[in-house]
Design a protein around this motif. Structure first.
Motif, PDB file in Angstrom:
ATOM      1  N   VAL A  72       0.861  -1.185   0.000  1.00 37.69           N
ATOM      2  CA  VAL A  72       0.000   0.000   0.000  1.00 37.69           C
ATOM      3  C   VAL A  72       0.893   1.229   0.000  1.00 37.69           C
ATOM      4  N   ARG A  73       0.768   2.058  -1.042  1.00 38.64           N
ATOM      5  CA  ARG A  73       1.631   3.230  -1.183  1.00 38.64           C
ATOM      6  C   ARG A  73       0.843   4.526  -1.083  1.00 38.64           C
ATOM      7  N   HIS A  74       1.586   5.614  -0.919  1.00 36.67           N
ATOM      8  CA  HIS A  74       1.035   6.977  -0.862  1.00 36.67           C
ATOM      9  C   HIS A  74       0.158   7.182   0.377  1.00 36.67           C
ATOM     10  N   LEU A  75       0.515   6.535   1.454  1.00 30.16           N
ATOM     11  CA  LEU A  75      -0.209   6.718   2.713  1.00 30.16           C
ATOM     12  C   LEU A  75       0.058   8.099   3.300  1.00 30.16           C
ATOM     13  N   SER A  76      -0.845   8.553   4.151  1.00 36.98           N
ATOM     14  CA  SER A  76      -0.622   9.788   4.901  1.00 36.98           C
ATOM     15  C   SER A  76       0.467   9.556   5.949  1.00 36.98           C
ATOM     16  N   GLU A  81      -0.554   1.643  11.753  1.00 38.74           N
ATOM     17  CA  GLU A  81      -0.834   0.246  11.420  1.00 38.74           C
ATOM     18  C   GLU A  81      -2.251  -0.175  11.815  1.00 38.74           C
ATOM     19  N   SER A  82      -2.750   0.356  12.910  1.00 41.27           N
ATOM     20  CA  SER A  82      -4.096   0.001  13.361  1.00 41.27           C
ATOM     21  C   SER A  82      -5.144   0.399  12.333  1.00 41.27           C
ATOM     22  N   THR A  83      -4.979   1.593  11.753  1.00 37.32           N
ATOM     23  CA  THR A  83      -5.915   2.057  10.730  1.00 37.32           C
ATOM     24  C   THR A  83      -5.841   1.180   9.488  1.00 37.32           C
ATOM     25  N   ILE A  84      -4.629   0.825   9.091  1.00 38.50           N
ATOM     26  CA  ILE A  84      -4.434  -0.012   7.904  1.00 38.50           C
ATOM     27  C   ILE A  84      -5.095  -1.379   8.103  1.00 38.50           C
ATOM     28  N   LYS A  85      -4.870  -1.985   9.259  1.00 38.75           N
ATOM     29  CA  LYS A  85      -5.460  -3.294   9.549  1.00 38.75           C
ATOM     30  C   LYS A  85      -6.981  -3.227   9.532  1.00 38.75           C
ATOM     31  N   GLN A  86      -7.524  -2.183  10.148  1.00 36.97           N
ATOM     32  CA  GLN A  86      -8.976  -2.048  10.230  1.00 36.97           C
ATOM     33  C   GLN A  86      -9.609  -1.964   8.850  1.00 36.97           C
ATOM     34  N   ILE A  87      -8.946  -1.291   7.924  1.00 40.63           N
ATOM     35  CA  ILE A  87      -9.503  -1.119   6.583  1.00 40.63           C
ATOM     36  C   ILE A  87      -9.358  -2.378   5.740  1.00 40.63           C
ATOM     37  N   ASP A 135      -7.252   8.508   5.324  1.00 41.29           N
ATOM     38  CA  ASP A 135      -6.789   9.750   5.967  1.00 41.29           C
ATOM     39  C   ASP A 135      -6.526  10.844   4.933  1.00 41.29           C
ATOM     40  N   GLU A 136      -7.491  11.015   4.011  1.00 38.89           N
ATOM     41  CA  GLU A 136      -7.483  12.067   2.999  1.00 38.89           C
ATOM     42  C   GLU A 136      -6.398  11.882   1.937  1.00 38.89           C
ATOM     43  N   CYS A 137      -5.822  10.706   1.855  1.00 37.57           N
ATOM     44  CA  CYS A 137      -4.825  10.418   0.823  1.00 37.57           C
ATOM     45  C   CYS A 137      -5.299   9.263  -0.051  1.00 37.57           C
ATOM     46  N   LYS A 138      -5.240   9.444  -1.366  1.00 35.29           N
ATOM     47  CA  LYS A 138      -5.595   8.362  -2.274  1.00 35.29           C
ATOM     48  C   LYS A 138      -4.401   7.416  -2.378  1.00 35.29           C
ATOM     49  N   VAL A 139      -4.602   6.192  -1.951  1.00 32.29           N
ATOM     50  CA  VAL A 139      -3.504   5.227  -1.925  1.00 32.29           C
ATOM     51  C   VAL A 139      -3.555   4.334  -3.159  1.00 32.29           C
TER      52      VAL A 139
END
Length: 218
Positions: A72-76, A81-87, A135-139
Motif C-alpha cells: 500500500v503506497r502513498h499513505l498519509s 498500522e491500526s488504521t491499515i489493519k482495520q480497513i 486519511d485524505e490520501c488516495k492510496v
C-alpha cells in the motif's frame, strides 16, 4: 541527455505488439517500464538509464509469502498500522501488517506491506481498492514486486511503478499505471473526448481520394 546515454544497446526481451502484450508486467525492465506501451527502444529520462545500470538484491531478512502480500503506497504521514489493519481486514484475515518507517526518525515512509493468510484475499484486496482513500490520501495497491517480479528495480534506483506526471518519470506495467495496448504499424490512433484509444486502419491514397471526392461532391 548525453549522446552516449541515449540508448540501451541490447534488449533482453521481445517488444510487445498489438497481438502479443499484457497490461501488467510479467518481468521488469526499466526501459519497458518507462514506456506507456512498453515499446520504447530509447530511454526518455535519465532515471531509466540509471535503473538499467543498477543491480538490486532483495532483502533476505524479509519473511512471509510474497504471493499473499500486497503493498500500500502513498499513505498519509499520520496513518498508523491500526488504521491499515482495520480497513484491509474486511478482505480477509491478515497474518501480518508492517508500516515501513525511517530508521533514524521513526517517521512513516508512507507505504506498508500486508500479508494475508490466503492468496485469494490478497488478490481480492488489490481488485477492490483502486480508488481507496485513507486519511485524505488516495492510496495505490500493488503486489510485492521485489521477490515476485524478475528483474525488479525499486523506485529509489530509477525503476518502480507509477509516479506523478509532474516528475516526468512515469513507470508503467503495474496496477496503478498498466501498459496500454501497442498501436499496429498500419493504423493511426484516434482519441475521443474521454481519452479512450481505438485503432483505425490507415487509408490508402486511392481510398482517401475517393472519400474526399464523396465529401465535396455536389
Amino acid at each position: 541527455m548525453d549522446a552516449g546515454e541515449s540508448s540501451i544497446c541490447f534488449l533482453p526481451y521481445e517488444l510487445p505488439t498489438f497481438d502479443n502484450w499484457s497490461p501488467i508486467a510479467t518481468f521488469y525492465h526499466p526501459l519497458m517500464a518507462g514506456s506507456i506501451d512498453g515499446t520504447d527502444t530509447v530511454p526518455h529520462d535519465k532515471a531509466v538509464i540509471r535503473a538499467s545500470k543498477s543491480v538490486y538484491k532483495p532483502n533476505k531478512k524479509v519473511t512471509g509469502d510474497p504471493r499473499k502480500t500486497i503493498m500500500v503506497r502513498h499513505l498519509s504521514l499520520t496513518t498508523n498500522e491500526s488504521t491499515i489493519k482495520q480497513i484491509f481486514q474486511r478482505f480477509g484475515e491478515i497474518k501480518k501488517c508492517r508500516l515501513v518507517r525511517d530508521i533514524i526518525t521513526g517517521n512513516s515512509r508512507r507505504y506498508a506491506f500486508i500479508e494475508y493468510n490466503h492468496e485469494r484475499d490478497a488478490r481480492h484486496a488489490s481488485r477492490e481498492t483502486k480508488d481507496l482513500i485513507i486519511d485524505e490520501c488516495k492510496v495505490t495497491i500493488d503486489f510485492e514486486c521485489s521477490r515476485t517480479l524478475p528483474g525488479w528495480i525499486p523506485r529509489r534506483f530509477g525503476g518502480g511503478f507509477g509516479g506523478k506526471k509532474e516528475s516526468g518519470q512515469l513507470r508503467f506495467g503495474g496496477m496503478e499505471r498498466p501498459f496500454r495496448r501497442p498501436i499496429p504499424l498500419n493504423s493511426k490512433r484516434v482519441n475521443d473526448c474521454r481519452g479512450i484509444k481505438r485503432d483505425v486502419p490507415a487509408e490508402t491514397g486511392s481510398k482517401r481520394e475517393e472519400n474526399i471526392s464523396k465529401k465535396y461532391r455536389v
